[in-house]
Design a protein around this motif. Sequence first.
Motif, short mmCIF file in Angstrom:
data_model
loop_
_atom_site.label_atom_id
_atom_site.label_comp_id
_atom_site.label_asym_id
_atom_site.label_seq_id
_atom_site.Cartn_x
_atom_site.Cartn_y
_atom_site.Cartn_z
N TRP A 42 1.26 9.51 -1.06
CA TRP A 42 0.38 8.92 -2.05
C TRP A 42 1.10 8.14 -3.13
O TRP A 42 0.49 7.72 -4.11
CB TRP A 42 -0.51 10.01 -2.64
CG TRP A 42 -1.25 10.71 -1.54
CD1 TRP A 42 -1.06 11.98 -1.10
CD2 TRP A 42 -2.24 10.14 -0.68
NE1 TRP A 42 -1.86 12.26 -0.03
CE2 TRP A 42 -2.61 11.13 0.26
CE3 TRP A 42 -2.85 8.89 -0.59
CZ2 TRP A 42 -3.56 10.93 1.24
CZ3 TRP A 42 -3.80 8.68 0.40
CH2 TRP A 42 -4.15 9.68 1.30
N VAL A 65 -4.85 11.16 -3.78
CA VAL A 65 -4.73 9.75 -4.15
C VAL A 65 -4.85 9.57 -5.66
O VAL A 65 -4.26 8.65 -6.24
CB VAL A 65 -5.77 8.90 -3.40
CG1 VAL A 65 -7.19 9.15 -3.94
CG2 VAL A 65 -5.43 7.42 -3.49
N ARG A 71 -5.95 2.42 -4.87
CA ARG A 71 -6.58 3.72 -5.10
C ARG A 71 -8.09 3.63 -4.91
O ARG A 71 -8.70 4.51 -4.28
CB ARG A 71 -6.26 4.21 -6.52
CG ARG A 71 -6.75 5.63 -6.80
CD ARG A 71 -6.43 6.07 -8.22
NE ARG A 71 -5.00 6.13 -8.45
CZ ARG A 71 -4.33 5.28 -9.22
NH1 ARG A 71 -4.98 4.30 -9.85
NH2 ARG A 71 -3.02 5.41 -9.37
#
Length: 588
Positions: free
Chosen positions: A36, A102, A112
């Motif tokens: 992430w 995320v 995102r």
Amino acid sequence: MKKTVIALALFAGMFASCKKVLDIDNINSYNPDQVWNDENLANAYMANLYSAFGNWSASEDRFSEQLIGIALPKDFVTVTNGNFKSWDYSRVRLVNQALVEVSKGKLSDNARKGITGQALFLRAFLYFNMVKYHGGVPYVKVPQDKDADDLAVPRNSTAECFDFIIKDLDDAIALLPERILSSSPDYGRIDGSFALAFKAKVLLYKASPQFHSSNPWNNADWATAYTVNKKAYDDLKARGYRLVDDYSNIALVERGPETVFPVINQYPSKTAAWDNGVRPGSESRGPASAVPAWEMIKMFPMKDGKRYNDPTSIYFKTDEQFLQSYWQNRDPRFDKSVVWSGKSYPVSGKLGKRLYTSLGIADVQDDFGTNPDAKTNSTNLDRYSGFFILKNSLLRLTQAQVLQYDVDFVYMRFAEVMLNYAETANETGRPAEALDILKQIRMRAGIEPGLDGNYGINATDRATLREAILTERNIELCFEGHRFWDLRRLRLLNRLDGTTKSGVEAIPINTDGSNMPLDVARNKANANELTEVNFKYVLHQVPRSGVKVNTVPATYYFFPIHKDVLDRNPNLKQNIGWADGTFNPTLD
């Protein structure tokens, strides 16, 4: 869970931004902190989840009248077997993991938002599939830890599940780009148009009789379904979605304006088995796994849009007349969807080739029939019908290349959006809107408009227009995996109960109607000289090994949760009608 294990299912060209992932070592196992904080890895994670959409499946309609075979024998669904079970919590956990992680990473705001929107859509998609099978399920929104969390979560009501699904879809739509153009490197990702169209489909299901057994046609959910389905139709149309001009090109010409959402295929990284499943054995890697039933052949209308046995049709025929000339004056979609004995069939790029299925003439991998003149038995009497699927077949592939089929799988197309809208319009007292949609689809198909301009549609009230819409869905979406689910959604599975299926043998004849000697017929067939009029046609039940019928009990409107799942979670209740179940999966 500190580690996330991903069986990476990337394929070339799906997401251009994922290509660098292939250069990273040990891609199958890595720390979420790494994923992430790297847009390429984050996109790879999401690409893996797209496997939920599936791919081309030739036998998807085996449970309906469209294909031969008795796919629903007695006790096909039980609480202890795997048939018609959907309990996809492994994938749900990966989606929930994405939604949590995320927000912690250092991706750009756009990345995102895009990943969050896709994840929200996928969560709604996965839960809708489970609700479609079983009714309400536990709607888990966090990635549970098997060691720290209580996994014995009870089922949410079906109404609660629908509310959560719609909320996830609305949140996804707010984050996703309105439309990803076919020219974009991101083509193939979920966008706002697909999310809106899918939301409309979810609401169509919610309003349908499957979930409203006591009030199927006048419940309040139809009004909500109409509003959203009309918006989906209007908005997508304004964004450039439309029916392609030629029905043959709904999938074979990729990235067309009718495709609402594709699953990207590209040889050699990602292929599908469609051609391998629909071609006759002599042009494939084995016998076809799915062939049309005679019962489906009869459902296609004539050129004027009416059934062959409709006395008002200018192409009216008796049953026997139709059997001997079924290919004449049909809805053009029939010619573009099915191939039969004597028809031009340039498979494997063989120009001038015709398909032959006659016993004693055709390749033994393709024949069907019992003609005693052949002095041999067909080995295909239980798996063939004398017909094969032409729709979406990539005929240029040679037999050696048949497993290289890489046409993008069209998961949703604009024609389905239109038909969903038409159905909700009819059920909310707007027959003119519904009829207009049917006319547009039949106009594209090439059906004659008739003197009244109704393209053969004779619907005088809500019930007859409902039937016309269902009929149109059956033809327009044939072999795309919709029919069984449409009948189930509308609580019409009794139309399958007790049904047998048939195939058609083609026997070569002389001009006077007598049987043509097979050696003469074989020579003519080798030169592709025999056409449909050079045969007489005989019906056979398929499969022939014993008397088999479809058995479809009313309990199939909601399938049971597997006994193993119930045994692991004592807080789960089984559906009513299955093993002393007490859970009501409807909205009644």
